[in-house]
Design a protein around this motif. Structure first.
Motif, PDB file in Angstrom:
ATOM      1  N   GLY A  97      -1.098   6.867 -16.246  1.00  0.00           N
ATOM      2  CA  GLY A  97      -0.239   6.562 -17.379  1.00  0.00           C
ATOM      3  C   GLY A  97       0.208   5.115 -17.437  1.00  0.00           C
ATOM      4  N   ALA A  98       0.566   4.517 -16.286  1.00  0.00           N
ATOM      5  CA  ALA A  98       1.042   3.150 -16.283  1.00  0.00           C
ATOM      6  C   ALA A  98      -0.043   2.180 -16.727  1.00  0.00           C
ATOM      7  N   HIS A 113     -12.299   4.512  -8.256  1.00  0.00           N
ATOM      8  CA  HIS A 113     -12.419   3.873  -6.941  1.00  0.00           C
ATOM      9  C   HIS A 113     -11.035   3.392  -6.475  1.00  0.00           C
ATOM     10  N   PRO A 114     -10.701   3.577  -5.202  1.00  0.00           N
ATOM     11  CA  PRO A 114      -9.394   3.119  -4.702  1.00  0.00           C
ATOM     12  C   PRO A 114      -9.148   1.636  -4.948  1.00  0.00           C
ATOM     13  N   TYR A 115     -10.190   0.814  -4.864  1.00  0.00           N
ATOM     14  CA  TYR A 115     -10.023  -0.620  -5.088  1.00  0.00           C
ATOM     15  C   TYR A 115      -9.642  -0.897  -6.538  1.00  0.00           C
ATOM     16  N   THR A 116     -10.298  -0.227  -7.475  1.00  0.00           N
ATOM     17  CA  THR A 116      -9.964  -0.386  -8.889  1.00  0.00           C
ATOM     18  C   THR A 116      -8.526   0.040  -9.152  1.00  0.00           C
ATOM     19  N   LYS A 117      -8.137   1.139  -8.535  1.00  0.00           N
ATOM     20  CA  LYS A 117      -6.765   1.637  -8.714  1.00  0.00           C
ATOM     21  C   LYS A 117      -5.744   0.631  -8.180  1.00  0.00           C
ATOM     22  N   ALA A 118      -6.058  -0.002  -7.052  1.00  0.00           N
ATOM     23  CA  ALA A 118      -5.160  -1.002  -6.485  1.00  0.00           C
ATOM     24  C   ALA A 118      -5.054  -2.224  -7.395  1.00  0.00           C
ATOM     25  N   LEU A 119      -6.183  -2.666  -7.945  1.00  0.00           N
ATOM     26  CA  LEU A 119      -6.155  -3.806  -8.855  1.00  0.00           C
ATOM     27  C   LEU A 119      -5.315  -3.509 -10.091  1.00  0.00           C
ATOM     28  N   LEU A 120      -5.492  -2.321 -10.653  1.00  0.00           N
ATOM     29  CA  LEU A 120      -4.769  -1.971 -11.874  1.00  0.00           C
ATOM     30  C   LEU A 120      -3.283  -1.791 -11.625  1.00  0.00           C
ATOM     31  N   SER A 121      -2.920  -1.400 -10.418  1.00  0.00           N
ATOM     32  CA  SER A 121      -1.494  -1.225 -10.120  1.00  0.00           C
ATOM     33  C   SER A 121      -0.742  -2.546 -10.123  1.00  0.00           C
TER      34      SER A 121
END
Length: 361
Positions: free
Chosen positions: A354-355, A263-271
């Motif tokens: 990866g990050a 999900h884009p929101y999950t990706k934003a949080l993890l970034s």
């Protein structure tokens, strides 16, 4: 066999496989105010049709921004907030229908550990009184309560000889251990942990997390771990659910969700999670979301995340995305512990982030 082991085996024989089972849960708050036509009541839907399960002996981490409904969901589970719709079963007990003896059994089955260890403890009571109170209310261990208090303090790593002290005489981490001991006093099978380490220093957080893991292994406890710190959630959780504006947008095994967010929101949080490796940190791309979280009084139509999503299209404005299965390990799709689900019309491709993978190396 110790008393704790006997209690664990006896409870395990009668408990359902799912410690917590939530189906289409709706929780609302009613706000009273004045409008042009006089007094009116507005409804805030804090939880809007949530489905989740916590298998027995496992930990589900629930993450999301402030105001997304995490704490409300936890309070529904312990019957502090009445559900407006849906089904909530905790330890085989229907929370909404629990009355009398059944409600008393629910109070012993699930306990809440609060965020602020100082505010949750009565400063006028000694630790001995704080731990004896729930034993008295539930009629447990008559004649040996002093011994039980000592057992509880030893269980959470505190000196039993300090039972006569008051909360202000302990550090923040020690006070949280006292809060955990008080929750364990009635021998629950499930703990709802509402931001239990957010008020503690990082070094102290690690000790409390290790304690919770040890208690789970020793007593067979099930946890709903509510937090906003993604690093802490990954450390303790078997599965993770991401919540946004009252709804679960993604859920899956911790490793799959952190390494391959869909999900884009999950990706934003993890970034935004810092990485201890400077080389990786310099090359990471931070995703900054536009705008603020919309008001729960007037949530967006369709997908609630669409007003901040860079992938939103027309369908996102008209249709709420259903939960769909994302398979990063095809051989284990049928395993409920490996099911990775996302509610998005345009999920991210299942490529390794990866990050994010490096953040726990």
């Amino acid at each position: 066999m110790t008393a704790a082991e006997a209690m664990t085996q006896s409870a395990a024989a009668t408990e359902p496989p799912q410690a917590i089972d939530v189906r289409d849960l709706v929780a609302e708050y009613h706000l009273k105010g004045r409008g042009r036509m006089g007094r009116r009541t507005r409804t805030v839907q804090a939880v809007a049709g949530v489905d989740l399960t916590v298998p027995r002996g496992r930990t589900l981490g629930l993450v999301g921004e402030t105001g997304c409904g995490k704490t409300t969901l936890g309070r529904v589970l312990v019957n502090l907030v009445r559900p407006a719709g849906g089904e909530v079963t905790v330890g085989g007990i229907d929370v909404a229908a629990a009355r009398g003896t059944e409600l008393r059994r629910l109070r012993r089955t699930v306990q809440l550990v609060f965020q602020d260890p100082y505010s949750s403890l009565n400063p006028k009571l000694s630790v001995r009184a704080l731990l004896t109170e729930p034993l008295t209310v539930h009629g447990l261990h008559p004649g040996r309560r002093e011994e039980r208090v000592a057992e509880l303090l030893e269980l959470v790593g505190l000196d039993p000889t300090h039972a006569g002290r008051f909360p202000h005489q302990f550090s923040g981490g020690q006070r949280q251990r006292i809060g955990i001991a008080r929750a364990l006093a009635v021998e629950p099978r499930i703990l709802v942990l509402d931001e239990p380490v957010s008020a503690l220093d990082v070094s102290v957080q690690a000790g409390v997390i290790n304690l919770l893991e040890d208690l789970q292994a020793e007593l067979g406890l099930s946890y709903l771990f509510i937090a906003h710190d993604l690093s802490v959630v990954r450390q303790i959780s078997h599965e993770v659910a991401v919540m946004y504006l009252g709804r679960i947008v993604e859920r899956g095994p911790a490793e799959a969700l952190y390494d391959r967010p869909a999900h884009p929101y999950t990706k934003a949080l993890l970034s935004a999670v810092p990485v201890p490796d400077p080389r990786i940190q310099r090359t990471r791309k931070r995703i900054v979301l536009d705008g603020d979280v919309p008001s729960p009084l007037a949530p967006p139509s369709g997908c609630r995340f669409r007003t901040r999503c860079w992938k939103a299209t027309d369908i996102c404005a008209t249709t709420a995305p259903p939960q769909t299965l994302v398979s990063t390990q095809p051989a284990t799709v049928g395993d409920s512990e490996s099911a990775h689900q996302v509610a998005c019309h345009h999920p991210e491709p299942p490529t390794l982030i990866g990050a994010c993978h490096a953040c726990h190396a």
